[in-house]
Design an enzyme around this catalytic site. Structure first.
Site, PDB file in Angstrom:
ATOM      1  N   PRO A  41       0.787  -1.246   0.000  1.00 45.38           N
ATOM      2  CA  PRO A  41       0.000   0.000   0.000  1.00 45.38           C
ATOM      3  C   PRO A  41       0.811   1.284   0.000  1.00 45.38           C
ATOM      4  O   PRO A  41       0.246   2.358   0.206  1.00 45.38           O
ATOM      5  CB  PRO A  41      -0.788  -0.121   1.312  1.00 45.38           C
ATOM      6  N   CYS A  42       2.116   1.224  -0.263  1.00 44.87           N
ATOM      7  CA  CYS A  42       2.948   2.414  -0.102  1.00 44.87           C
ATOM      8  C   CYS A  42       2.526   3.563  -1.011  1.00 44.87           C
ATOM      9  O   CYS A  42       2.750   4.729  -0.672  1.00 44.87           O
ATOM     10  CB  CYS A  42       4.415   2.065  -0.327  1.00 44.87           C
ATOM     11  N   ARG A  43       1.928   3.267  -2.164  1.00 41.83           N
ATOM     12  CA  ARG A  43       1.520   4.322  -3.096  1.00 41.83           C
ATOM     13  C   ARG A  43       0.010   4.410  -3.268  1.00 41.83           C
ATOM     14  O   ARG A  43      -0.474   5.171  -4.110  1.00 41.83           O
ATOM     15  CB  ARG A  43       2.176   4.096  -4.459  1.00 41.83           C
TER      16      ARG A  43
END
Length: 346
Positions: free
Chosen positions: A237-239
């Site tokens: 989910p980093c982006r």
């Protein structure tokens, strides 16, 4: 490495301070309360999705209600592998390339891929290869000389192997949406099954992931809410937040433009209800959203098209409780072979 990454992600989600301040419109992030509201909306509008609880209280996230730890939908069909169906002409045509010294045919090498751009395909001119591997002269085959396969009787004594069904035929997936507290956004986990109902080996799940995402933003990790270890494919989910903000901004800009056209008498109102929402979401351009989000530096807004900043709260195209509907549109671009629309039948 994946074990360490999975453990670190679980610890981050548990011990990162929880924010209850909504920054939905400015950052694309959501709070746990907004995640629950979006999950309630998703399960109400699309009953194939449902809330679920962790296997044990020790596996629960304390900032989410018991019984609403994650969302799940089952038996989502996936009929084709991306490595076969998203390769264009690659792999379907072959060409014999001569060696650098201009020697015999057997000095060359076999090139696979499309030949349409290099030479016309001459379907009637063939070259025979004997049992020793020697390539014969070219000869033109008359269509009348080609035997009809229907004229040959099947040999009932032949034993035909069933083959491996792991990379062919229909698969089904169970999809899970969790809340990633460290990134303040949803996270998708996917668990696959073969046509016979047997669990799909984790590494084969990568066949249903778009190539650009494999081993980069999609990893194999343990599902954090189960007491026993279950490897699943997970979209990191980093982006997610930056991609979601872009999609929301584009939807708002489209709504503003549509309303301006309506005022000028150049257009008609869009459909109301879920049909209208799903139709509008399907028009969003997801293909470039993730790439641009990756290029944007941390803390900076991604450079998309110019989006008007005077859109008021009353004019937002997508409310926070509709967040997960847009999120699934984004995930569908990562796994186009999985029929996410099956879970969102209107």
């Amino acid at each position: 490495m994946n074990f360490l990454r999975s453990t670190a992600a679980t610890l981050l989600d548990k011990y990162t301070p929880v924010s209850h301040t909504s920054t939905f419109r400015n950052t694309g992030q959501i709070t746990p309360e907004e995640f629950v509201a979006a999950g309630d909306y998703l399960t109400f509008k699309f009953p194939s999705w449902s809330w679920a609880d962790a296997d044990s209280p020790s596996k629960r996230l304390t900032f989410l209600p018991a019984g609403k730890q994650f969302l799940v939908t089952r038996h989502v069909p996936c009929h084709r592998r991306l490595n076969n169906d998203f390769a264009g002409d690659a792999g379907h045509e072959e060409a014999l390339v001569e060696g650098n010294k201009g020697g015999d045919d057997d000095d060359g090498w076999l090139r696979t891929g499309s030949m349409t751009s290099s030479q016309p395909l001459r379907v009637r001119e063939v070259r025979n290869i004997d049992d020793a591997g020697n390539v014969g002269d070219r000869e033109v085959v008359d269509e009348d000389d080609i035997p009809d396969m229907e004229d040959d009787d099947d040999d009932e004594a032949i034993i035909r192997a069933e083959g491996d069904n792991s990379n062919s035929g229909k698969r089904t997936y169970t999809l899970y949406i969790t809340y990633a507290n460290a990134y303040k956004c949803p996270r998708m986990y996917m668990s696959g099954y073969l046509a016979n109902g047997q669990p799909l080996p984790p590494h084969l799940m990568m066949e249903d992931i778009v190539g650009d995402y494999k081993d980069k933003t999609v990893t194999l990790e343990d599902f954090p809410f189960f007491s026993h270890s279950v490897k699943m494919a997970s979209v990191h989910p980093c982006r997610h937040a930056s991609v979601m903000k872009t999609l929301l901004d584009r939807a708002d800009a489209a709504l503003k433009l549509r309303r301006e056209k309506m005022k000028a008498g150049q257009g008609s109102g869009s459909e109301q209800g879920m049909e209208g929402l799903v139709d509008e979401i399907n028009k969003l351009d997801v293909s470039g959203a993730h790439a641009n989000a990756v290029e944007a530096a941390p803390g900076e807004d991604a450079e998309w098209e110019e989006v008007p900043h005077d859109v008021t709260d009353q004019e937002v195209a997508i409310r926070v409780d509709q967040y997960l509907v847009v999120f699934l549109k984004f995930i569908a671009s990562v796994t186009p072979g999985i029929e996410h629309d099956f879970t969102m039948g209107v």
